[in-house]
Write an enzyme that holds these catalytic residues in place. Structure first.
Site, PDB file in Angstrom:
ATOM      1  N   HIS A 267       1.369  -0.981  -0.284  1.00 45.55           N
ATOM      2  CA  HIS A 267      -0.308   0.266   0.271  1.00 45.55           C
ATOM      3  C   HIS A 267       0.543   1.551  -0.144  1.00 45.55           C
ATOM      4  CE1 HIS A 267       0.760   1.477   4.574  1.00 45.55           C
ATOM      5  NE2 HIS A 267       0.463   0.006   4.636  1.00 45.55           N
ATOM      6  N   CYS A 286       2.919  -4.851   6.450  1.00 46.42           N
ATOM      7  CA  CYS A 286       2.342  -4.616   5.867  1.00 46.42           C
ATOM      8  C   CYS A 286       3.999  -3.911   4.553  1.00 46.42           C
ATOM      9  CB  CYS A 286       1.621  -3.749   5.335  1.00 46.42           C
ATOM     10  SG  CYS A 286      -0.855  -4.841   5.536  1.00 46.42           S
TER      11      CYS A 286
END
Length: 388
Positions: A267, A286
């Site tokens: 992301h 992440c």
């Protein structure tokens, strides 16, 4: 299976030279095979040669490192399904090309050949360097041999992501990965299913309740809206806080969704200044990706048939938009402490998660029989927040 003397001798020659592939000849019982060859064809030779061949084929196809030494390894290698050991052996004996059949199991990614060349050039007296090369050669065997035409490959210790076509780098992106410890980024092999432009972020309950975010906004919807949040109270009293799309969203302007049990994905981030730091292990697991909007737009064009005009309009709309990919884009999250960097130079990187030691220790011990286990049993901590 029935082994001729010629095929058994060819296998012995491969075993004697397997050190060039970073493996140890002693693991494949060359003395026993040599004795069986001397005794002639028959059941004893068939048994010994078949066992040595199977062990070698398994290590070349799947990697020598046992699962208990692969820290946070969750990438299922499908090679054993498409290329089972019995089929490999039958192919070798039918063709009488033992060496060629085994060589065809080697990883195709260019880094493997570079590491192999480095091993050949490294003096035997430099045992530490040779051990590190062998460990990282083996890490390539852990992944599927054919990575695909297009794929994303990130090397955690390097803090870099590559968009690759036919094993050639198309684009590179700096990354921010998980902090060492409970939120370290695991090793995965997944597929991008969606590109989400202008994503929302559902705030974990550890922040909603534990840090008082829900109480801050639940009775002040105007402030919540100004700050970019929407708050919903469920019938059971649970507060759900969702950060709305916008430049301050914790996921940035795009989320590259690759569904997996560990809730790991790529992301964007509003904290882009962190990409200018050297050691970028700041996240909750992440992979925050530099120029993620560019990458998301490219994926939408390559794999969802969108035009440049369409993805530009979607990204600039400010509205949550999920673009499903019509063909898969594999994503590999690897952990290589020695590999080619994005400029093509062979480098080493700090072992930020301490994952080298168990691999190196396993190579210092006799080979362990394969158990059929495909991933480790270790669990990954649930992500508490993207981590700005």
């Amino acid at each position: 299976m029935a082994w001729s003397l010629a095929d058994a001798k060819a296998l012995l020659a491969v075993i004697d030279g397997i050190g060039a592939e970073g493996l140890a000849p002693a693991d494949y019982k060359p003395a026993a095979l040599r004795a069986a060859i001397a005794a002639g064809e028959g059941d004893a030779l068939n048994e010994v040669a078949s066992k040595s061949f199977a062990w070698l084929a398994e290590d070349l196809r799947d990697g020598r490192t046992p699962m208990n030494a692969r820290v946070q390894w969750f990438a299922v290698d499908k090679d054993v399904d498409v290329n089972p050991t019995d089929a490999i052996m039958a192919r070798a004996l039918d063709s009488h090309d033992i060496a060629g059949t085994l060589a065809a199991l080697n990883p195709t990614y260019p880094d493997y050949a570079v590491l192999k060349d480095a091993l050949a050039r490294t003096p035997r007296a430099d045992a530490k360097t040779r051990a590190l090369i062998r460990a990282n050669m083996d890490r390539w065997r852990w992944f599927t041999r054919d990575l695909g035409e297009y794929y994303l490959m990130t090397n955690v210790p390097e803090f870099q992501l590559r968009l690759v076509r036919r094993d050639r780098i198309v684009r590179t992106y700096k990354t921010i990965v998980g902090k060492p410890g409970k939120t370290a980024t695991p090793q995965l092999a997944e597929e991008v299913e969606n590109v989400v432009f202008n994503p929302t972020w559902t705030v974990p309950q550890s922040i909603v309740v534990g840090e008082g975010l829900g109480a801050k906004y639940v009775n002040n919807p105007a402030k919540a809206k100004r700050d970019g949040y929407a708050v919903t109270t469920l019938p059971d009293g649970m507060m759900v806080v969702v950060q709305q799309p916008g430049p301050n969203n914790s996921l940035g302007m795009v989320k590259i969704d690759m569904p997996n049990p560990h809730a790991i994905y790529l992301h964007d981030t509003p904290a882009r200044g962190l990409f200018n730091t050297v050691s970028r292990a700041y996240s909750h697991g992440c992979v925050r990706t530099e120029r993620a909007l560019e990458l998301g737009m490219m994926l939408a064009m390559l794999k969802a048939g969108k035009t440049p005009e369409e993805v530009t309009a979607i990204s600039q709309s400010g509205k949550y938009t999920k673009v499903p990919l019509t063909s898969p884009m594999p994503v590999y999250i690897g952990y290589f402490t020695m590999a080619k960097d994005i400029s093509g130079q062979l480098l080493t990187w700090p072992d930020i998660y301490g994952r080298d030691a168990p691999v190196l220790a396993s190579f210092a011990q006799p080979r362990q029989p394969k158990t059929g286990q495909r991933t480790i049993d270790e669990k990954v901590e649930a992500i508490a927040a993207p981590g700005l």
